[in-house]
Scaffold this motif. Structure first.
Motif, short mmCIF file in Angstrom:
data_model
loop_
_atom_site.label_atom_id
_atom_site.label_comp_id
_atom_site.label_asym_id
_atom_site.label_seq_id
_atom_site.Cartn_x
_atom_site.Cartn_y
_atom_site.Cartn_z
N MET A 1 0.83 -1.18 0.00
CA MET A 1 0.00 0.00 0.00
C MET A 1 0.88 1.25 0.00
O MET A 1 1.83 1.35 0.77
CB MET A 1 -0.88 0.00 1.25
CG MET A 1 -1.77 1.20 1.35
SD MET A 1 -2.88 1.02 2.76
CE MET A 1 -2.69 2.63 3.47
N SER A 2 0.59 2.18 -0.88
CA SER A 2 1.35 3.42 -0.96
C SER A 2 0.67 4.51 -0.16
O SER A 2 -0.55 4.63 -0.16
CB SER A 2 1.48 3.87 -2.41
OG SER A 2 2.32 2.99 -3.11
N TYR A 3 1.49 5.31 0.51
CA TYR A 3 0.99 6.41 1.30
C TYR A 3 1.06 7.69 0.49
O TYR A 3 2.04 7.92 -0.23
CB TYR A 3 1.83 6.55 2.58
CG TYR A 3 1.30 7.56 3.54
CD1 TYR A 3 0.22 7.27 4.36
CD2 TYR A 3 1.85 8.83 3.61
CE1 TYR A 3 -0.28 8.22 5.24
CE2 TYR A 3 1.36 9.78 4.48
CZ TYR A 3 0.29 9.47 5.29
OH TYR A 3 -0.21 10.39 6.15
N ASP A 4 0.03 8.55 0.58
CA ASP A 4 0.00 9.84 -0.09
C ASP A 4 0.55 10.88 0.88
O ASP A 4 -0.12 11.27 1.82
CB ASP A 4 -1.43 10.18 -0.52
CG ASP A 4 -1.53 11.54 -1.16
OD1 ASP A 4 -0.50 12.20 -1.38
OD2 ASP A 4 -2.66 11.96 -1.44
N PHE A 5 1.77 11.33 0.66
CA PHE A 5 2.45 12.23 1.59
C PHE A 5 1.89 13.64 1.60
O PHE A 5 2.28 14.45 2.44
CB PHE A 5 3.95 12.24 1.29
CG PHE A 5 4.56 10.88 1.43
CD1 PHE A 5 4.81 10.34 2.68
CD2 PHE A 5 4.85 10.11 0.31
CE1 PHE A 5 5.35 9.07 2.82
CE2 PHE A 5 5.39 8.85 0.44
CZ PHE A 5 5.64 8.33 1.69
N THR A 6 0.99 13.97 0.66
CA THR A 6 0.42 15.31 0.64
C THR A 6 -0.54 15.55 1.80
O THR A 6 -0.93 16.68 2.05
CB THR A 6 -0.30 15.61 -0.69
OG1 THR A 6 -1.36 14.66 -0.87
CG2 THR A 6 0.67 15.56 -1.86
N THR A 7 -0.89 14.49 2.51
CA THR A 7 -1.74 14.67 3.70
C THR A 7 -0.93 15.22 4.88
O THR A 7 -1.50 15.68 5.86
CB THR A 7 -2.41 13.34 4.12
OG1 THR A 7 -1.40 12.39 4.43
CG2 THR A 7 -3.32 12.81 3.01
N LEU A 8 0.39 15.18 4.76
CA LEU A 8 1.27 15.73 5.79
C LEU A 8 1.56 17.20 5.50
O LEU A 8 1.62 17.60 4.33
CB LEU A 8 2.61 14.98 5.81
CG LEU A 8 2.59 13.49 6.12
CD1 LEU A 8 3.98 12.90 5.94
CD2 LEU A 8 2.08 13.25 7.53
N LYS A 59 10.96 17.90 -0.67
CA LYS A 59 9.97 18.59 -1.50
C LYS A 59 8.69 17.77 -1.52
O LYS A 59 8.67 16.65 -2.02
CB LYS A 59 10.49 18.78 -2.93
CG LYS A 59 11.67 19.71 -3.02
CD LYS A 59 11.27 21.13 -2.68
CE LYS A 59 12.41 22.09 -2.87
NZ LYS A 59 12.04 23.45 -2.46
N ARG A 60 7.62 18.35 -0.97
CA ARG A 60 6.33 17.67 -0.89
C ARG A 60 5.38 18.30 -1.90
O ARG A 60 4.98 19.44 -1.78
CB ARG A 60 5.75 17.80 0.52
CG ARG A 60 4.45 17.01 0.72
CD ARG A 60 3.81 17.33 2.04
NE ARG A 60 3.50 18.73 2.20
CZ ARG A 60 2.39 19.33 1.75
NH1 ARG A 60 1.47 18.65 1.12
NH2 ARG A 60 2.21 20.61 1.96
N TYR A 61 5.09 17.53 -2.95
CA TYR A 61 4.16 17.95 -4.00
C TYR A 61 3.20 16.80 -4.28
O TYR A 61 3.46 15.66 -3.89
CB TYR A 61 4.90 18.28 -5.30
CG TYR A 61 5.77 19.51 -5.23
CD1 TYR A 61 5.20 20.78 -5.22
CD2 TYR A 61 7.14 19.41 -5.19
CE1 TYR A 61 5.99 21.92 -5.15
CE2 TYR A 61 7.95 20.53 -5.14
CZ TYR A 61 7.37 21.78 -5.12
OH TYR A 61 8.16 22.90 -5.06
N THR A 92 11.52 13.54 -2.29
CA THR A 92 10.26 14.13 -2.73
C THR A 92 9.10 13.16 -2.63
O THR A 92 9.28 11.94 -2.74
CB THR A 92 10.38 14.66 -4.18
OG1 THR A 92 9.12 15.25 -4.56
CG2 THR A 92 10.73 13.56 -5.16
N SER A 93 7.93 13.72 -2.45
CA SER A 93 6.70 12.92 -2.41
C SER A 93 6.20 12.59 -3.81
O SER A 93 5.23 11.86 -3.97
CB SER A 93 5.61 13.69 -1.65
OG SER A 93 5.38 14.94 -2.29
N VAL A 94 6.86 13.10 -4.83
CA VAL A 94 6.48 12.84 -6.22
C VAL A 94 7.06 11.49 -6.65
O VAL A 94 8.26 11.25 -6.48
CB VAL A 94 7.00 13.96 -7.16
CG1 VAL A 94 6.66 13.66 -8.61
CG2 VAL A 94 6.45 15.32 -6.74
N PRO A 95 6.23 10.61 -7.22
CA PRO A 95 6.79 9.36 -7.78
C PRO A 95 7.71 9.71 -8.95
O PRO A 95 7.38 10.58 -9.76
CB PRO A 95 5.55 8.59 -8.28
CG PRO A 95 4.39 9.22 -7.58
CD PRO A 95 4.77 10.64 -7.34
#
Length: 126
Positions: A1-8, A59-61, A92-95
């Motif tokens: 399961m992948s986490y979406d870091f934009t919630t942080l 970098k969180r995008y 970065t949170s970008v794949p």
């Protein structure tokens, strides 16, 4: 399961990355207060003699925001030319695809020495 870091929040993302890299590198990274950072989010200065000090930029995008990330890193390059770190790591949170990493590496050399100095969302999740 992948986490979406934009919630942080950006600072929560930095703290998560500090925890993960501290465990991986077996050292505690310095964390700084939120706000303008001059190009330094985290710092690994607790290194043995002869080992490079490492600046970590977080970098969180959103997931589909590689263009935004790339534009941001072009601006960060100016800071790197002033800071002249021994080693620079981008997280970065970008794949990121192999091609994405190679594009980033071109603007971050010589401070990033290889694509292994660039961590994308999939690597953070792993």
């Amino acid at each position: 399961m992948s986490y979406d870091f934009t919630t942080l929040s950006p600072s929560d993302f930095e703290e998560l990355i500090a925890d993960l890299l501290s465990k991986e590198w077996k050292t505690r990274l310095e964390i700084f207060k939120a706000g303008k950072d001059g190009g330094i989010d985290l710092l690994n200065s607790r290194t043995p003699v002869g080992e490079p000090h490492t600046i970590v930029q977080c970098k969180r995008y959103g997931v589909e925001k590689f263009g935004q990330l790339f534009a941001s890193m072009v601006k960060e390059r100016v800071k790197l030319d002033t800071l002249k770190p021994e080693r620079y790591v981008l997280v970065t949170s970008v794949p990121l695809s192999k091609n994405n990493k190679e594009k980033l590496l071109k603007i971050l050399k010589p401070f990033c020495t290889s694509t292994s100095d660039i961590y994308g969302a999939d690597e953070i999740n792993a």
